[in-house]
Structure formats: C-alpha cells, structure tokens
Scaffold this motif. Structure first.
Motif, PDB file in Angstrom:
ATOM      1  N   PHE A  37       0.322  -1.329  -0.050  1.00 47.14           N
ATOM      2  CA  PHE A  37       0.593  -0.103   0.151  1.00 47.14           C
ATOM      3  C   PHE A  37       0.896   1.470   0.022  1.00 47.14           C
ATOM      4  O   PHE A  37       1.489   1.379   0.847  1.00 47.14           O
ATOM      5  N   GLY A  38       0.636   1.853  -0.717  1.00 46.14           N
ATOM      6  CA  GLY A  38       1.268   3.800  -0.901  1.00 46.14           C
ATOM      7  C   GLY A  38       0.365   4.725  -1.061  1.00 46.14           C
ATOM      8  O   GLY A  38       0.430   5.101   0.416  1.00 46.14           O
ATOM      9  N   CYS A  39      -0.127   4.560  -1.953  1.00 43.36           N
ATOM     10  CA  CYS A  39      -1.015   6.055  -1.941  1.00 43.36           C
ATOM     11  C   CYS A  39      -2.645   5.600  -1.523  1.00 43.36           C
ATOM     12  O   CYS A  39      -2.790   6.442  -0.793  1.00 43.36           O
ATOM     13  N   GLY A  40      -2.899   4.312  -2.250  1.00 45.30           N
ATOM     14  CA  GLY A  40      -4.675   3.912  -2.105  1.00 45.30           C
ATOM     15  C   GLY A  40      -4.928   4.796  -3.364  1.00 45.30           C
ATOM     16  O   GLY A  40      -7.025   4.644  -2.953  1.00 45.30           O
ATOM     17  N   ALA A  42      -4.094   5.286  -6.998  1.00 39.05           N
ATOM     18  CA  ALA A  42      -3.762   4.689  -8.271  1.00 39.05           C
ATOM     19  C   ALA A  42      -2.341   5.716  -8.237  1.00 39.05           C
ATOM     20  O   ALA A  42      -2.496   5.578  -9.557  1.00 39.05           O
ATOM     21  N   LEU A  43      -1.832   6.162  -8.105  1.00 45.89           N
ATOM     22  CA  LEU A  43      -0.866   7.316  -7.805  1.00 45.89           C
ATOM     23  C   LEU A  43       0.829   6.834  -7.624  1.00 45.89           C
ATOM     24  O   LEU A  43       1.430   7.897  -8.487  1.00 45.89           O
ATOM     25  N   CYS A  44       0.921   5.411  -7.052  1.00 51.67           N
ATOM     26  CA  CYS A  44       1.953   6.012  -6.718  1.00 51.67           C
ATOM     27  C   CYS A  44       2.798   4.097  -7.617  1.00 51.67           C
ATOM     28  O   CYS A  44       3.664   4.358  -6.824  1.00 51.67           O
ATOM     29  N   GLY A  45       1.165   3.080  -7.840  1.00 48.94           N
ATOM     30  CA  GLY A  45       2.135   2.206  -7.892  1.00 48.94           C
ATOM     31  C   GLY A  45       2.690   0.585  -7.201  1.00 48.94           C
ATOM     32  O   GLY A  45       3.130  -0.109  -7.846  1.00 48.94           O
ATOM     33  N   ALA A  46       2.633   0.741  -6.201  1.00 41.28           N
ATOM     34  CA  ALA A  46       3.295   0.019  -5.253  1.00 41.28           C
ATOM     35  C   ALA A  46       2.766  -1.066  -5.300  1.00 41.28           C
ATOM     36  O   ALA A  46       2.972  -2.115  -4.534  1.00 41.28           O
ATOM     37  N   CYS A  47       1.476  -0.790  -5.006  1.00 46.24           N
ATOM     38  CA  CYS A  47       0.164  -2.298  -5.222  1.00 46.24           C
ATOM     39  C   CYS A  47      -0.121  -2.889  -6.438  1.00 46.24           C
ATOM     40  O   CYS A  47      -0.913  -3.810  -6.577  1.00 46.24           O
ATOM     41  N   ARG A  57      -4.067  -1.612 -11.132  1.00 46.28           N
ATOM     42  CA  ARG A  57      -3.827  -0.948  -9.620  1.00 46.28           C
ATOM     43  C   ARG A  57      -4.161  -1.342  -8.429  1.00 46.28           C
ATOM     44  O   ARG A  57      -5.431  -1.238  -8.762  1.00 46.28           O
ATOM     45  N   CYS A  59      -5.030  -1.298  -5.318  1.00 45.05           N
ATOM     46  CA  CYS A  59      -6.193  -0.319  -4.678  1.00 45.05           C
ATOM     47  C   CYS A  59      -7.267   0.405  -5.580  1.00 45.05           C
ATOM     48  O   CYS A  59      -7.834   0.458  -4.088  1.00 45.05           O
TER      49      CYS A  59
HETATM   50  S1  FES Z   1      -1.516   2.179  -3.737  1.00 45.29           S
HETATM   51 FE1  FES Z   1      -0.087   3.203  -5.031  1.00 45.29          FE
HETATM   52  S2  FES Z   1      -1.150   2.774  -6.968  1.00 45.29           S
HETATM   53 FE2  FES Z   1      -2.010   1.726  -5.187  1.00 45.29          FE
END
Ligand code: FES
Ligand code: FES
Length: 156
Positions: A37-40, A42-47, A57, A59
């Motif tokens: 989980f990064g941003c929740g 769809a802005l960071c790609g961590a998920c 994404r 999230c």
């Molecule tokens: S948690 Fe950042 S894009 Fe999904």
C-alpha cells in the motif's frame, strides 16, 4: 458476500463487500503482504498486480470487477518467464534500495517484458512512469529491464 478469485493459479474464496479493493483482500484477508500500500488512489504503483497479464493498480480494483480473471501477485511472478528474468536482473543490477516500491516496479516491468521482449527506452518510460520510487532507483530499473531483455536472458 463470497467471491471466488483466481490468484496465482489457485482458487481462493473471500467473503467481503463487492466494493472492497483487491489490495485489501490480498493483504488483510489472504495475508499476501508482498503487494504494498502506498497512496491508495492509483498514483504510486506500489500495489501493482497483474490481471490477465496486464499491470493493474490493486488499490482501485474492486473485488466485484475481477470476475474470472487471473490475478498474479509478486509472490508468484517468478514462476512466469518474464518475471523470472526481471527478478534475476533486479538482483544482478542491485536495483533495490529501501525496497518498498519494488514489488510494484517488478510487476510493471514483468508485464512490459512479457508483452514487449525488447523494449525501447521510451517504451520502458511509458510502462514504468506510474511507478514512483522515493529512493530514486529509476536508472537502475531501466538498466535492469534492458539487462532482462537480452536474448540469452543473462544480459551484458
Ligand atoms: S497504492 Fe499507490 S497506486 Fe495503489
Ligand atoms: S527502493 Fe525505496 S521507494 Fe523505491
């Protein structure tokens, strides 16, 4: 409500509301914590996971939108041809710094390599532009993708 999901080649039943994000189900219901989980939003790609091979994404992907599609996560990407090459290249090129973003980076890079075995710099930039790395490993990520794309799979 019960939903049947195809995750990493197995059928998994989860009892959640239909609007629950896939990321929550992976981490909190199924205990698969490799997807981050990064941003929740769809802005960071961590998920990032794959849904039918497409980098997605998790999230913002609701459980009721997945249907019978195949979900692949970082836990199983090494069993795909492109994923195995990407993971080896990540090690060979020592891409990782803190590591937090890297499962998402590997998922995006694996989807790219599976669909485009010899990506140009601009194809790499297009595929990876939504994956943020606060440690700034972007140069090594690009090198590793090129390394993985070498014909022998062993790189330069
Ligand atoms: S948690 Fe950042 S894009 Fe999904
Ligand atoms: S390796 Fe630290 S955020 Fe990418």
């Amino acid at each position: 409500m019960a939903f049947m999901l195809k995750i990493n080649g197995s059928n998994r039943s989860v009892d959640v509301d239909g609007d629950t994000p896939l990321l929550w189900v992976l981490r909190d219901v199924l205990g698969m914590t490799g997807t981050k989980f990064g941003c929740g939003v769809a802005l960071c790609g961590a998920c990032t996971v794959h849904i039918d091979g497409t980098a997605t994404r998790s999230c913002i992907t609701t459980i009721d939108s997945i249907g019978g599609s195949a979900v692949t996560t970082i836990e199983a990407i090494g069993s795909t041809a492109a994923g195995a090459k990407i993971q080896k290249a990540w090690l060979d090129r020592e891409v990782v710094q803190c590591g937090y973003c890297q499962s998402g980076q590997i998922m995006s890079a694996s989807a790219l390599l599976a669909s485009n075995p010899n990506p140009t710099d601009s194809a790499i930039d297009d595929a990876m532009s939504g994956n943020i790395c606060r440690c700034g490993t972007y140069v090594r990520i690009r090198e590793a993708i090129k390394h993985a794309a070498q014909p022998t799979g062993t790189g330069r």
